[in-house]
Scaffold this active site. Sequence first.
Site, PDB file in Angstrom:
ATOM      1  N   ASP A 178       5.079  11.017  12.271  1.00  0.00           N
ATOM      2  CA  ASP A 178       4.660  11.474  13.599  1.00  0.00           C
ATOM      3  C   ASP A 178       4.909  12.979  13.737  1.00  0.00           C
ATOM      4  O   ASP A 178       4.080  13.720  14.273  1.00  0.00           O
ATOM      5  CB  ASP A 178       5.431  10.697  14.674  1.00  0.00           C
ATOM      6  CG  ASP A 178       5.347   9.199  14.437  1.00  0.00           C
ATOM      7  OD1 ASP A 178       4.236   8.666  14.392  1.00  0.00           O
ATOM      8  OD2 ASP A 178       6.404   8.561  14.241  1.00  0.00           O
ATOM      9  N   HIS A 233       9.169   4.994  17.235  1.00  0.00           N
ATOM     10  CA  HIS A 233       7.963   5.134  16.407  1.00  0.00           C
ATOM     11  C   HIS A 233       6.970   4.071  16.873  1.00  0.00           C
ATOM     12  O   HIS A 233       6.883   2.986  16.317  1.00  0.00           O
ATOM     13  CB  HIS A 233       8.289   4.966  14.923  1.00  0.00           C
ATOM     14  CG  HIS A 233       7.056   4.844  14.079  1.00  0.00           C
ATOM     15  ND1 HIS A 233       6.209   5.901  13.857  1.00  0.00           N
ATOM     16  CD2 HIS A 233       6.511   3.796  13.440  1.00  0.00           C
ATOM     17  CE1 HIS A 233       5.192   5.497  13.109  1.00  0.00           C
ATOM     18  NE2 HIS A 233       5.349   4.215  12.843  1.00  0.00           N
ATOM     19  N   GLN A 284       0.824  -1.219   0.000  1.00  0.00           N
ATOM     20  CA  GLN A 284       0.000   0.000   0.000  1.00  0.00           C
ATOM     21  C   GLN A 284       0.858   1.270   0.000  1.00  0.00           C
ATOM     22  O   GLN A 284       0.573   2.214  -0.737  1.00  0.00           O
ATOM     23  CB  GLN A 284      -0.921   0.020   1.231  1.00  0.00           C
ATOM     24  CG  GLN A 284      -1.935  -1.089   1.266  1.00  0.00           C
ATOM     25  CD  GLN A 284      -2.791  -1.098   0.021  1.00  0.00           C
ATOM     26  OE1 GLN A 284      -3.317  -0.070  -0.402  1.00  0.00           O
ATOM     27  NE2 GLN A 284      -2.916  -2.264  -0.593  1.00  0.00           N
TER      28      GLN A 284
HETATM   29  P1  NDP Z   1       2.159  -1.202   3.800  1.00  0.00           P
HETATM   30  O1  NDP Z   1       2.796  -0.821   2.526  1.00  0.00           O
HETATM   31  O2  NDP Z   1       0.903  -0.528   4.186  1.00  0.00           O
HETATM   32  O3  NDP Z   1       3.189  -1.003   5.009  1.00  0.00           O
HETATM   33  C1  NDP Z   1       4.505  -1.466   4.937  1.00  0.00           C
HETATM   34  C2  NDP Z   1       5.208  -1.256   6.230  1.00  0.00           C
HETATM   35  O4  NDP Z   1       5.232   0.116   6.560  1.00  0.00           O
HETATM   36  C3  NDP Z   1       4.578  -1.953   7.416  1.00  0.00           C
HETATM   37  O5  NDP Z   1       5.618  -2.490   8.200  1.00  0.00           O
HETATM   38  C4  NDP Z   1       3.881  -0.856   8.129  1.00  0.00           C
HETATM   39  O6  NDP Z   1       3.823  -1.067   9.526  1.00  0.00           O
HETATM   40  C5  NDP Z   1       4.832   0.271   7.890  1.00  0.00           C
HETATM   41  N1  NDP Z   1       4.304   1.592   8.193  1.00  0.00           N
HETATM   42  C6  NDP Z   1       5.003   2.606   8.735  1.00  0.00           C
HETATM   43  N2  NDP Z   1       4.274   3.673   8.912  1.00  0.00           N
HETATM   44  C7  NDP Z   1       3.044   3.370   8.482  1.00  0.00           C
HETATM   45  C8  NDP Z   1       1.836   4.087   8.432  1.00  0.00           C
HETATM   46  N3  NDP Z   1       1.711   5.313   8.863  1.00  0.00           N
HETATM   47  N4  NDP Z   1       0.775   3.494   7.899  1.00  0.00           N
HETATM   48  C9  NDP Z   1       0.851   2.248   7.451  1.00  0.00           C
HETATM   49  N5  NDP Z   1       1.973   1.527   7.491  1.00  0.00           N
HETATM   50  C10 NDP Z   1       3.056   2.059   8.016  1.00  0.00           C
HETATM   51  O7  NDP Z   1       1.951  -2.756   3.905  1.00  0.00           O
HETATM   52  P2  NDP Z   1       1.420  -3.788   2.825  1.00  0.00           P
HETATM   53  O8  NDP Z   1       1.132  -5.015   3.596  1.00  0.00           O
HETATM   54  O9  NDP Z   1       0.430  -3.184   1.919  1.00  0.00           O
HETATM   55  O10 NDP Z   1       2.680  -4.031   1.926  1.00  0.00           O
HETATM   56  C11 NDP Z   1       3.863  -4.572   2.412  1.00  0.00           C
HETATM   57  C12 NDP Z   1       4.544  -5.182   1.231  1.00  0.00           C
HETATM   58  O11 NDP Z   1       5.836  -5.539   1.659  1.00  0.00           O
HETATM   59  C13 NDP Z   1       3.865  -6.438   0.698  1.00  0.00           C
HETATM   60  O12 NDP Z   1       3.708  -6.272  -0.696  1.00  0.00           O
HETATM   61  C14 NDP Z   1       4.875  -7.551   1.026  1.00  0.00           C
HETATM   62  O13 NDP Z   1       4.922  -8.520   0.016  1.00  0.00           O
HETATM   63  C15 NDP Z   1       6.136  -6.751   1.060  1.00  0.00           C
HETATM   64  N6  NDP Z   1       7.278  -7.308   1.746  1.00  0.00           N
HETATM   65  C16 NDP Z   1       8.439  -7.247   1.052  1.00  0.00           C
HETATM   66  C17 NDP Z   1       9.589  -7.711   1.578  1.00  0.00           C
HETATM   67  C18 NDP Z   1      10.792  -7.630   0.750  1.00  0.00           C
HETATM   68  O14 NDP Z   1      10.855  -6.790  -0.149  1.00  0.00           O
HETATM   69  N7  NDP Z   1      11.781  -8.464   0.979  1.00  0.00           N
HETATM   70  C19 NDP Z   1       9.637  -8.295   2.919  1.00  0.00           C
HETATM   71  C20 NDP Z   1       8.384  -8.251   3.609  1.00  0.00           C
HETATM   72  C21 NDP Z   1       7.240  -7.763   3.022  1.00  0.00           C
HETATM   73  P3  NDP Z   1       2.573  -1.732  10.282  1.00  0.00           P
HETATM   74  O15 NDP Z   1       2.654  -3.188   9.988  1.00  0.00           O
HETATM   75  O16 NDP Z   1       2.850  -1.381  11.703  1.00  0.00           O
HETATM   76  O17 NDP Z   1       1.339  -1.082   9.709  1.00  0.00           O
END
Ligand code: NDP
Length: 328
Positions: free
Chosen positions: A159, A187, A15
């Site tokens: 923040d 954070h 996202q």
């Molecule tokens: P998001 O893109 O919404 O969020 C990603 C990360 O950002 C989460 O850890 C989230 O934390 C954090 N975050 C920090 N600030 C905020 C905020 N204000 N609002 C929301 N999130 C915030 O997550 P998705 O699940 O949509 O996407 C994650 C993607 O990462 C997936 O496509 C997955 O496949 C990928 N991924 C890739 C990896 C890699 O490249 N090796 C490893 C792991 C995952 P929080 O969980 O606390 O919301």
Amino acid sequence: TTTPVKVAVTGAAGQIGYSLLFRLASGALLGPDTPIQLRLLEITPALKTLEGVVMELDDCAFPTLAGVEIGDDPNVIFDGVNHALLVGARPRGPGMERGDLLEANGGIFAPQGKALNAHAASDVRVTITGNPANTNALIAMSNAPDIPTERFSALTRLDHNRAISQLAAKLGVPVTEIKKMTIWGNHSATQYPDLFHAEVGGRNAAEAVGDQDWLANTFIPTVAKRGAAIIEARGSSSAASAASATIDHARTWIDGTAEGDWTSMSVLSDGSYGVPEGLISSFPVTVSDGQWSIVQGLEIDDFSRAKIDASTAELAEEREAVKGLGLI
Ligand code: NDP
């Protein structure tokens, strides 16, 4: 022709990635005259989604977008990168304990630190957005011994921006009137947004508010719990503002802070303000010539002291947990 600046984004199909990539490609980080190459990392099952996002990037025909590479191997994707925006992380699942969360993220950020160490450009700057961002940054940094430690930072700019927005709304002033906002600590819900050093139109912000009850019982929890409030209202997380703050953070690291102002960044503590050395904690920082420094000499009263100590105690616990797991 100018050589494109290489910017890596992890979790690029997520996202935040969906908001971040289009702004990066349109010049929001490096300006309209610097070509950018995006290097996008995803886990294997998300690569197909990422291909779709790249189709949309193509369709924007951004003049500043000089190329896009995608893949699931950090050793390939991080090759030659000047900026690494580490967004992808393992979210906390139902019933997941903090130890499990840290272990899962260690499995992501330790190999990514090693890959950056081996392949990134010598000037690489690494920004960690994926949560728990401060401790993920500590893991990545600890696994990249050849990259200077000051090149790692975690995002507390969202923040910081939220705190500016809440204060501006309270006082009925434009956000541009507010300077020297500070987020201290982690954070997380324990973060401490500090109005005692912030300024509104040159005047002390806590004095301008003149309402300690609002400051302690409305302002601080509103900023700290804003992410949950957005999930409640919107039905999904605050991805666009997180992407925007990630760009603000990385751009300030390049362009510097304005005279008479500072920003909040989570960086390696040198013991300033009693924050234990070696933690990645949020501080007031100025940036000049691409180098941050922690603002020195601020007076910390008892109220602020207790808040900073509580948040940094949480960071110290997270550090102990990842040490125990052999991740740092
Ligand atoms: P998001 O893109 O919404 O969020 C990603 C990360 O950002 C989460 O850890 C989230 O934390 C954090 N975050 C920090 N600030 C905020 C905020 N204000 N609002 C929301 N999130 C915030 O997550 P998705 O699940 O949509 O996407 C994650 C993607 O990462 C997936 O496509 C997955 O496949 C990928 N991924 C890739 C990896 C890699 O490249 N090796 C490893 C792991 C995952 P929080 O969980 O606390 O919301």
